[in-house]
Design a protein around this motif. Structure first.
Motif, PDB file in Angstrom:
ATOM      1  N   GLY A 264      52.661  32.578  54.404  1.00  0.00           N
ATOM      2  CA  GLY A 264      51.904  32.642  55.640  1.00  0.00           C
ATOM      3  C   GLY A 264      50.501  32.111  55.460  1.00  0.00           C
ATOM      4  N   ALA A 265      49.809  31.917  56.590  1.00  0.00           N
ATOM      5  CA  ALA A 265      48.505  31.260  56.562  1.00  0.00           C
ATOM      6  C   ALA A 265      47.329  32.220  56.564  1.00  0.00           C
ATOM      7  CB  ALA A 265      48.380  30.310  57.756  1.00  0.00           C
ATOM      8  N   SER A 266      47.586  33.534  56.611  1.00  0.00           N
ATOM      9  CA  SER A 266      46.489  34.495  56.723  1.00  0.00           C
ATOM     10  C   SER A 266      46.061  35.009  55.354  1.00  0.00           C
ATOM     11  CB  SER A 266      46.895  35.668  57.627  1.00  0.00           C
ATOM     12  OG  SER A 266      45.782  36.494  57.895  1.00  0.00           O
ATOM     13  N   LEU A 267      45.592  34.112  54.513  1.00  0.00           N
ATOM     14  CA  LEU A 267      45.118  34.480  53.176  1.00  0.00           C
ATOM     15  C   LEU A 267      43.671  34.931  53.315  1.00  0.00           C
ATOM     16  CD1 LEU A 267      45.884  32.425  49.952  1.00  0.00           C
ATOM     17  CD2 LEU A 267      43.840  33.794  50.219  1.00  0.00           C
ATOM     18  N   THR A 268      43.457  36.241  53.259  1.00  0.00           N
ATOM     19  CA  THR A 268      42.178  36.809  53.685  1.00  0.00           C
ATOM     20  C   THR A 268      41.204  37.164  52.564  1.00  0.00           C
ATOM     21  OG1 THR A 268      43.224  38.985  53.740  1.00  0.00           O
ATOM     22  CG2 THR A 268      43.095  37.761  55.823  1.00  0.00           C
ATOM     23  N   ASN A 269      41.709  37.491  51.374  1.00  0.00           N
ATOM     24  CA  ASN A 269      40.780  37.960  50.349  1.00  0.00           C
ATOM     25  C   ASN A 269      41.384  37.755  48.969  1.00  0.00           C
ATOM     26  OD1 ASN A 269      38.449  39.106  49.236  1.00  0.00           O
ATOM     27  ND2 ASN A 269      38.392  40.743  50.759  1.00  0.00           N
ATOM     28  N   VAL A 270      40.529  37.792  47.948  1.00  0.00           N
ATOM     29  CA  VAL A 270      40.933  37.477  46.584  1.00  0.00           C
ATOM     30  C   VAL A 270      40.249  38.413  45.604  1.00  0.00           C
ATOM     31  CG1 VAL A 270      41.473  35.030  46.970  1.00  0.00           C
ATOM     32  CG2 VAL A 270      39.104  35.707  46.514  1.00  0.00           C
ATOM     33  N   ALA A 271      40.923  38.662  44.482  1.00  0.00           N
ATOM     34  CA  ALA A 271      40.348  39.483  43.407  1.00  0.00           C
ATOM     35  C   ALA A 271      41.007  39.099  42.097  1.00  0.00           C
ATOM     36  CB  ALA A 271      40.553  40.970  43.683  1.00  0.00           C
ATOM     37  N   PHE A 272      40.240  39.158  41.012  1.00  0.00           N
ATOM     38  CA  PHE A 272      40.785  38.872  39.683  1.00  0.00           C
ATOM     39  C   PHE A 272      41.294  40.160  39.048  1.00  0.00           C
ATOM     40  CE2 PHE A 272      38.237  35.044  40.137  1.00  0.00           C
ATOM     41  CZ  PHE A 272      39.000  34.080  39.483  1.00  0.00           C
ATOM     42  N   GLY A 273      42.450  40.058  38.387  1.00  0.00           N
ATOM     43  CA  GLY A 273      43.016  41.188  37.672  1.00  0.00           C
ATOM     44  C   GLY A 273      43.929  40.707  36.574  1.00  0.00           C
ATOM     45  N   GLY A 274      44.749  41.615  36.050  1.00  0.00           N
ATOM     46  CA  GLY A 274      45.660  41.260  34.978  1.00  0.00           C
ATOM     47  C   GLY A 274      44.948  41.156  33.641  1.00  0.00           C
ATOM     48  N   PRO A 275      45.684  40.787  32.587  1.00  0.00           N
ATOM     49  CA  PRO A 275      45.083  40.665  31.256  1.00  0.00           C
ATOM     50  C   PRO A 275      43.907  39.699  31.260  1.00  0.00           C
ATOM     51  CG  PRO A 275      47.474  40.599  31.112  1.00  0.00           C
ATOM     52  CD  PRO A 275      47.141  40.539  32.566  1.00  0.00           C
TER      53      PRO A 275
END
Length: 317
Positions: A264-275
């Motif tokens: 979908g086109a509603s990519l609203t926010n981002v965050a870094f995680g994981g190793p």
């Protein structure tokens, strides 16, 4: 825009979806009616942030919910309250500070699920509708006050709440201020300006003021930049709903990568995680999905506000 090198195109993958048991397709909300009129809104995910144990927390704006997602993609409900939570950052190990569109700044105890006010008003006046927030390493909190502003009403605001409780109005002329993120040296704040379809560059001066604010990046399409993150190289990652993209911008605001949503086109926010914080997680809000993609550089570690004053002391109410 002239680009000496075309950006690399990469596709994210769906990491997990909000389970059907948590969706509310038959429920209406005042937030949904105002912001997604005529559309079924069974959830609207936002505010991704990780705890020290690697759990992802996200908000569901229209239904006042905060969810925890573990490393396997399993969901659990942390809190449900009478609010409209958007961006979040950790205040300390146990508490999330929430940018609540309806109530102002709120605090959620992730162990008990209790939610309490932190800063509801400024000089007895309600905020327009707080959207996102970020701490610096000195304990200052920067947050955007978006409401329903836009090109028709460019009066959105950017605030700084200092550790001693002083509240500074830094900008009051923004057409829809949204995501906030800091450069690695914390001398520049990046501000997503959704209805202006831009990311502004806000220099933070030594005397506490701002000056020579500029349009760092200009996007296009039916919506505009939303949530932001910065990696260890100083690159700015911009979630762009309407396009379903996350732009990866170098120091000259040139897109060096374009990450595309498969859901979908509603990519609203981002965050870094994981190793090593080398995986980018994205909220795709309309489908209720969390996306992920491996990155070449880790995200900057996020500061917390553990030295900030307790509720009732943080500025005038």
């Amino acid at each position: 825009m002239f680009l000496p090198h075309p950006p690399a195109l990469r596709d994210a993958e769906v990491f997990t979806r909000l389970p059907d048991s948590f969706r509310r397709p038959d429920s209406r909300s005042s937030w949904g009616e105002a912001n997604r009129p005529g559309q079924v809104t069974d959830s609207f995910l936002e505010g991704p942030v990780f705890d020290a144990a690697g759990h992802l927390y996200v908000t569901d704006i229209p239904f006042g919910r905060i969810f925890r997602v573990d490393a396997s993609g399993a969901w659990s409900l942390v809190a449900e309250y009478d609010g409209e939570p958007n961006g979040m950052k950790f205040l300390n190990e146990r508490e999330l500070l929430i940018a609540d569109y309806r109530n102002g700044l709120m605090v959620c105890d992730i162990a008990s699920g209790t939610v309490r006010p932190y800063l509801e008003r400024r000089n007895s006046e309600r905020f327009k509708g707080i959207n996102d927030l970020v701490f610096d390493t000195r304990g200052n909190l920067y947050f955007s006050d978006q409401g329903q502003t836009g090109l028709h009403d460019p009066t959105g605001r950017l605030y700084r709440l200092r550790p001693d409780g002083r509240l500074d109005l830094l900008l009051s002329n923004v057409p829809s201020p949204n995501g906030v993120a800091l450069s690695p040296d914390e001398r520049v704040l990046y501000l997503g300006v959704t209805r202006g379809n831009a990311v502004w560059r806000v220099p933070l001066l030594d005397d506490g003021s701002v000056s020579k604010v500029s349009a760092f990046f200009t996007s296009y399409g039916p919506s505009g930049p939303d949530g932001l993150a910065v990696d260890a190289l100083g690159r700015v990652i911009v979630a762009n709903p309407g396009l379903g993209y996350a732009w990866v911008l170098n120091a000259r605001a040139e897109p060096v990568e374009v990450i595309r949503s498969p859901a979908g086109a509603s990519l609203t926010n981002v965050a870094f995680g994981g190793p090593e914080r080398k995986t980018l997680y994205c909220t795709e809000s309309v489908s209720g999905s969390v996306l992920r993609v491996a990155m070449s550089a880790p995200g900057l570690p996020l500061a917390r506000g553990s030295q900030m004053l307790a509720v009732g002391q943080a500025g005038p109410a």
